[in-house]
Write a protein that holds these residues in place. Structure first.
Motif, PDB file in Angstrom:
ATOM      1  N   GLU A  66      29.536  40.073  40.867  1.00 22.79           N
ATOM      2  CA  GLU A  66      28.667  39.217  41.667  1.00 22.79           C
ATOM      3  C   GLU A  66      27.902  38.287  40.722  1.00 22.79           C
ATOM      4  N   GLY A  67      27.056  37.460  41.276  1.00 25.93           N
ATOM      5  CA  GLY A  67      26.240  36.564  40.455  1.00 25.93           C
ATOM      6  C   GLY A  67      26.348  35.141  40.951  1.00 25.93           C
ATOM      7  N   LEU A  68      26.541  34.215  40.034  1.00 22.29           N
ATOM      8  CA  LEU A  68      26.625  32.805  40.402  1.00 22.29           C
ATOM      9  C   LEU A  68      28.063  32.310  40.499  1.00 22.29           C
ATOM     10  N   ALA A  69      29.002  33.221  40.459  1.00 16.87           N
ATOM     11  CA  ALA A  69      30.415  32.854  40.578  1.00 16.87           C
ATOM     12  C   ALA A  69      30.714  32.352  41.991  1.00 16.87           C
ATOM     13  N   GLU A  70      31.776  31.579  42.125  1.00 12.93           N
ATOM     14  CA  GLU A  70      32.173  31.085  43.450  1.00 12.93           C
ATOM     15  C   GLU A  70      32.684  32.203  44.343  1.00 12.93           C
ATOM     16  N   GLN A  71      33.334  33.192  43.753  1.00 14.01           N
ATOM     17  CA  GLN A  71      33.891  34.314  44.499  1.00 14.01           C
ATOM     18  C   GLN A  71      33.349  35.618  43.925  1.00 14.01           C
ATOM     19  N   TYR A  72      32.996  36.526  44.798  1.00 16.43           N
ATOM     20  CA  TYR A  72      32.601  37.871  44.390  1.00 16.43           C
ATOM     21  C   TYR A  72      33.805  38.789  44.596  1.00 16.43           C
ATOM     22  N   THR A  73      33.971  39.759  43.721  1.00 13.73           N
ATOM     23  CA  THR A  73      35.074  40.708  43.864  1.00 13.73           C
ATOM     24  C   THR A  73      34.526  42.134  43.912  1.00 13.73           C
ATOM     25  N   PRO A 118      39.721  40.064  57.756  1.00 14.55           N
ATOM     26  CA  PRO A 118      40.565  39.000  57.203  1.00 14.55           C
ATOM     27  C   PRO A 118      39.783  37.871  56.531  1.00 14.55           C
ATOM     28  N   SER A 119      38.495  37.747  56.839  1.00 13.87           N
ATOM     29  CA  SER A 119      37.671  36.724  56.182  1.00 13.87           C
ATOM     30  C   SER A 119      37.475  37.044  54.702  1.00 13.87           C
ATOM     31  N   TYR A 120      37.585  38.318  54.362  1.00 10.24           N
ATOM     32  CA  TYR A 120      37.441  38.761  52.972  1.00 10.24           C
ATOM     33  C   TYR A 120      38.725  39.487  52.578  1.00 10.24           C
ATOM     34  N   ILE A 146      38.894  43.268  46.945  1.00 16.07           N
ATOM     35  CA  ILE A 146      38.645  42.262  47.979  1.00 16.07           C
ATOM     36  C   ILE A 146      37.783  41.167  47.370  1.00 16.07           C
ATOM     37  N   GLU A 147      37.831  40.013  47.999  1.00 15.96           N
ATOM     38  CA  GLU A 147      37.110  38.853  47.483  1.00 15.96           C
ATOM     39  C   GLU A 147      36.252  38.265  48.596  1.00 15.96           C
ATOM     40  N   MET A 148      35.012  37.915  48.250  1.00 14.77           N
ATOM     41  CA  MET A 148      34.094  37.280  49.189  1.00 14.77           C
ATOM     42  C   MET A 148      33.534  36.021  48.541  1.00 14.77           C
ATOM     43  N   ILE A 156      25.642  38.600  52.736  1.00 17.38           N
ATOM     44  CA  ILE A 156      26.999  39.125  52.703  1.00 17.38           C
ATOM     45  C   ILE A 156      27.082  40.227  53.759  1.00 17.38           C
ATOM     46  N   GLU A 157      28.023  40.081  54.662  1.00 19.93           N
ATOM     47  CA  GLU A 157      28.270  41.104  55.665  1.00 19.93           C
ATOM     48  C   GLU A 157      29.745  41.455  55.628  1.00 19.93           C
ATOM     49  N   TYR A 158      30.000  42.747  55.668  1.00 16.87           N
ATOM     50  CA  TYR A 158      31.398  43.203  55.639  1.00 16.87           C
ATOM     51  C   TYR A 158      31.570  44.260  56.686  1.00 16.87           C
TER      52      TYR A 158
END
Length: 158
Positions: A66-73, A118-120, A146-148, A156-158
């Motif tokens: 996580e952090g300032l990246a475009e995608q979280y894994t 499917p969104s993530y 998974i990627e968000m 963030i909701e999963y």
């Protein structure tokens, strides 16, 4: 500035709920083992599942980025096991049925997890079956990521 974050335990609980309620998994387990899949979140080696607990699946939390990246894994591991003594012989071909059943259950598990949200999407699956070490228990293992997307100001909701 608040950092967006979600706990791996939240994801593990969501996966356990989905696996527990999956119709294909429940049908498969009832057909082959006359019981539902036993699910564990976490692992205790001193009180590990054994033959009587099969079929079973263990969810292990692994890592997140996580952090300032475009995608979280988010990466979690699923270990499953089935108990099957059946061996069939046809001419010169000997088939240990647990080999196929373990793979079939593993496939159902990853299909269920991939369909949770499917969104993530699941972006990576590292999958293996161990057909040599534990017979008549046939374990398998999959590490799924998974990627968000990082959304400024959103939750963030999963």
């Amino acid at each position: 500035m608040a950092i967006q974050t979600i706990s791996l335990s939240h994801i593990a609980k969501r996966w356990a709920e989905a696996l527990s309620n999956d119709e294909k998994i429940n049908t498969f387990c009832e057909k082959h083992y006359h019981r539902k899949l036993n699910l564990y979140i976490g692992y205790d080696e001193a009180d590990a599942p054994n033959e009587e607990d099969c079929p079973c699946a263990i969810l292990l939390i692994n890592s997140k980025g996580e952090g300032l990246a475009e995608q979280y894994t988010y990466t979690l591991c699923v270990i499953w096991g089935i108990f099957q003594k059946s061996v069939t012989r046809k001419d010169n071909i000997v088939t240990y049925e647990g080999t196929f059943e373990s793979d079939e259950l593993g496939q159902l598990i990853i299909e269920c997890i991939a369909g949770i949200n499917p969104s993530y999407p699941v972006i990576n699956i590292d999958y293996e079956c161990d057909n040599l070490s534990w017979r008549p228990v046939y374990p398998g293992r999959a590490t799924l990521t998974i990627e968000m997307p990082h959304v400024i100001g959103g939750m963030i909701e999963y």
